[in-house]
Design a protein around this motif. Sequence first.
Motif, mmCIF file in Angstrom:
data_model
loop_
_atom_site.group_PDB
_atom_site.id
_atom_site.type_symbol
_atom_site.label_atom_id
_atom_site.label_comp_id
_atom_site.label_asym_id
_atom_site.label_seq_id
_atom_site.Cartn_x
_atom_site.Cartn_y
_atom_site.Cartn_z
ATOM 1 N N PRO A 193 -5.647 -4.180 11.737
ATOM 2 C CA PRO A 193 -4.684 -3.270 12.388
ATOM 3 C C PRO A 193 -4.825 -1.832 11.891
ATOM 4 O O PRO A 193 -5.211 -1.597 10.742
ATOM 5 N N LYS A 194 -4.479 -0.886 12.742
ATOM 6 C CA LYS A 194 -4.639 0.537 12.429
ATOM 7 C C LYS A 194 -3.918 0.917 11.142
ATOM 8 O O LYS A 194 -4.459 1.662 10.309
ATOM 9 N N LYS A 195 -2.703 0.432 10.947
ATOM 10 C CA LYS A 195 -1.942 0.791 9.741
ATOM 11 C C LYS A 195 -2.674 0.351 8.477
ATOM 12 O O LYS A 195 -2.706 1.078 7.471
ATOM 13 N N VAL A 196 -3.279 -0.833 8.527
ATOM 14 C CA VAL A 196 -4.010 -1.335 7.363
ATOM 15 C C VAL A 196 -5.279 -0.513 7.139
ATOM 16 O O VAL A 196 -5.662 -0.236 6.004
ATOM 17 N N VAL A 197 -5.940 -0.116 8.235
ATOM 18 C CA VAL A 197 -7.122 0.744 8.125
ATOM 19 C C VAL A 197 -6.766 2.031 7.383
ATOM 20 O O VAL A 197 -7.491 2.480 6.483
ATOM 21 N N VAL A 198 -5.632 2.631 7.752
ATOM 22 C CA VAL A 198 -5.193 3.874 7.125
ATOM 23 C C VAL A 198 -4.846 3.657 5.657
ATOM 24 O O VAL A 198 -5.301 4.393 4.772
ATOM 25 N N ASP A 199 -4.039 2.639 5.381
ATOM 26 C CA ASP A 199 -3.600 2.383 4.004
ATOM 27 C C ASP A 199 -4.782 2.095 3.083
ATOM 28 O O ASP A 199 -4.879 2.655 1.981
ATOM 29 N N THR A 200 -5.668 1.219 3.520
ATOM 30 C CA THR A 200 -6.801 0.855 2.670
ATOM 31 C C THR A 200 -7.782 2.011 2.538
ATOM 32 O O THR A 200 -8.365 2.222 1.470
ATOM 33 N N GLY A 201 -7.955 2.780 3.615
ATOM 34 C CA GLY A 201 -8.847 3.928 3.545
ATOM 35 C C GLY A 201 -8.367 4.979 2.560
ATOM 36 O O GLY A 201 -9.157 5.559 1.800
ATOM 37 N N MET A 202 -7.061 5.217 2.536
ATOM 38 C CA MET A 202 -6.517 6.177 1.581
ATOM 39 C C MET A 202 -6.578 5.639 0.152
ATOM 40 O O MET A 202 -6.693 6.413 -0.810
ATOM 41 N N ASP A 203 -6.528 4.336 0.014
ATOM 42 C CA ASP A 203 -6.726 3.727 -1.301
ATOM 43 C C ASP A 203 -8.135 4.048 -1.807
ATOM 44 O O ASP A 203 -8.338 4.383 -2.973
ATOM 45 N N VAL A 204 -9.122 3.963 -0.920
ATOM 46 C CA VAL A 204 -10.505 4.283 -1.281
ATOM 47 C C VAL A 204 -10.614 5.744 -1.732
ATOM 48 O O VAL A 204 -11.241 6.051 -2.756
ATOM 49 N N LEU A 205 -10.006 6.644 -0.962
ATOM 50 C CA LEU A 205 -10.069 8.059 -1.320
ATOM 51 C C LEU A 205 -9.433 8.299 -2.690
ATOM 52 O O LEU A 205 -9.944 9.092 -3.499
ATOM 53 N N THR A 206 -8.340 7.610 -2.956
ATOM 54 C CA THR A 206 -7.675 7.742 -4.255
ATOM 55 C C THR A 206 -8.563 7.205 -5.370
ATOM 56 O O THR A 206 -8.683 7.817 -6.438
ATOM 57 N N HIS A 207 -9.202 6.051 -5.131
ATOM 58 C CA HIS A 207 -10.119 5.492 -6.127
ATOM 59 C C HIS A 207 -11.208 6.489 -6.494
ATOM 60 O O HIS A 207 -11.478 6.752 -7.680
ATOM 61 N N ALA A 208 -11.853 7.042 -5.479
ATOM 62 C CA ALA A 208 -12.983 7.941 -5.716
ATOM 63 C C ALA A 208 -12.526 9.241 -6.372
ATOM 64 O O ALA A 208 -13.187 9.754 -7.290
ATOM 65 N N THR A 209 -11.402 9.792 -5.916
ATOM 66 C CA THR A 209 -10.901 11.052 -6.470
ATOM 67 C C THR A 209 -10.489 10.882 -7.927
ATOM 68 O O THR A 209 -10.801 11.726 -8.779
ATOM 69 N N GLU A 210 -9.803 9.785 -8.222
ATOM 70 C CA GLU A 210 -9.391 9.555 -9.609
ATOM 71 C C GLU A 210 -10.591 9.276 -10.505
ATOM 72 O O GLU A 210 -10.648 9.750 -11.643
ATOM 73 N N ALA A 211 -11.559 8.507 -10.022
ATOM 74 C CA ALA A 211 -12.744 8.217 -10.821
ATOM 75 C C ALA A 211 -13.506 9.493 -11.157
ATOM 76 O O ALA A 211 -14.103 9.619 -12.231
ATOM 77 N N ASP A 264 -13.719 8.741 -18.454
ATOM 78 C CA ASP A 264 -15.005 8.082 -18.673
ATOM 79 C C ASP A 264 -15.988 8.284 -17.526
ATOM 80 O O ASP A 264 -16.947 7.524 -17.376
ATOM 81 N N ALA A 265 -15.763 9.314 -16.712
ATOM 82 C CA ALA A 265 -16.701 9.608 -15.618
ATOM 83 C C ALA A 265 -18.072 9.967 -16.182
ATOM 84 O O ALA A 265 -18.184 10.601 -17.231
ATOM 85 N N THR A 266 -19.105 9.548 -15.471
ATOM 86 C CA THR A 266 -20.479 9.859 -15.858
ATOM 87 C C THR A 266 -21.230 10.383 -14.636
ATOM 88 O O THR A 266 -20.715 10.366 -13.518
ATOM 89 N N ASP A 267 -22.473 10.815 -14.840
ATOM 90 C CA ASP A 267 -23.284 11.247 -13.708
ATOM 91 C C ASP A 267 -23.424 10.134 -12.674
ATOM 92 O O ASP A 267 -23.478 10.383 -11.474
ATOM 93 N N PHE A 268 -23.478 8.893 -13.153
ATOM 94 C CA PHE A 268 -23.685 7.758 -12.259
ATOM 95 C C PHE A 268 -22.434 7.473 -11.418
ATOM 96 O O PHE A 268 -22.510 7.263 -10.208
ATOM 97 N N THR A 269 -21.271 7.477 -12.075
ATOM 98 C CA THR A 269 -20.036 7.257 -11.311
ATOM 99 C C THR A 269 -19.743 8.440 -10.401
ATOM 100 O O THR A 269 -19.212 8.275 -9.304
ATOM 101 N N ASP A 270 -20.112 9.652 -10.855
ATOM 102 C CA ASP A 270 -19.925 10.834 -10.010
ATOM 103 C C ASP A 270 -20.670 10.694 -8.687
ATOM 104 O O ASP A 270 -20.147 11.037 -7.623
ATOM 105 N N ALA A 271 -21.905 10.227 -8.772
ATOM 106 C CA ALA A 271 -22.722 10.094 -7.561
ATOM 107 C C ALA A 271 -22.062 9.163 -6.550
ATOM 108 O O ALA A 271 -22.013 9.450 -5.345
#
Length: 379
Positions: free
Chosen positions: A171-189, A194-201
Amino acid sequence: MIIINQKFSLKTKIICNQGSLEELKNLQGKTALIISDKILEEIGYVEKIKAYLTEAGITSHIFTDVRPDPDTKVLADGLKVIQRIQPDILVSMGGGSAIDAAKGIFYSAHQLLGEAFCKPYFVAIPTTSGTGSEVTDFSVITAEGDKIVLVDDYMAPDLAILDSDCVASVPKKVVVDTGMDVLTHATEAYVAKDATDFTDALAEKAIRLLFENLPLITKDISNEAARDHVHNASCMAGIAFNQAGLGINHSLAHAVGGTLHLAHGRCNALFLEEVIAFNGELEKSATNYAAIRYAKLAELLGLPARTVREGLVSYIDAVKKLKNQLAIESGFADLGIEEEVYKAAIDKMAEAAMMDRCTPANPIKPTKEELIMIYKKVY
């Protein structure tokens, strides 16, 4: 911040893109336990997994009592099943709840039985593009109303199958919620201690893929190329934060989600701009480590970043614009949460967020009062 020691490892083998579910036919073993939920069982996905395993000569047993935000009762029920069956293969299919439940179940067996427990070969098949649980050491379990984050590399899956056909009916709502979770994961990482060149990439690639493709699949989930990109971005962000850590955005979301029973991805989305502004010290000099990192993300997206402050503001504005595109609420009041209920819970939620396993990786060590301030701003 100078990176003193870089470490990167990936236990999980990843097979991706459409049709990759057929990889189940190549598994070797005798007995499998399939952990999923009733909905996926009803629409035929569990039977599909069972059919592939049968082709491989593997006998399957099914546990589909997983519910959203799996709790200790689900773990207890699953523990009885895994002890009785003693599978040499464990296949978990579903969103983060199903995969987290599977992790919690066999981790509980390991804790209870020690060396007497023979760990099964663990296959994770995500049916949402969000948690990254298929490649992480993390499991989020609800205990007495609080969300508890378990972290142990024992729980990392052996194989992740990323078949974007599995998210074609989300469902669209789940697509939005999970997609924003991904953006949060990547932005926080990207700004984590403990970020490294590898996690940055991985974080950078996930962020680019999200901004380019999440609006596309929100409009049309049948867009196969965009669906592949978002599904893969979810996994990339999962790898990144599993190595680098997360931060207070997740700590705040865990506490409010567990208290008010709200979708995790939506909670993350509501906090994101305020957490970026806090970490980047927008109301101060805006020249610290986190601000510099956020400005680099702005550059990555082709946004104005002639100064660190400009880059920081550009990234915040980009997040706001994306949220507007996805019709995400501006605060918890817009979700229908009563002000009195929310305010009454803030102190306890701030305490829980301070104790959360994600908080130590945040680029700035927050005080309880600062977390309370963010909670108030996001209402």
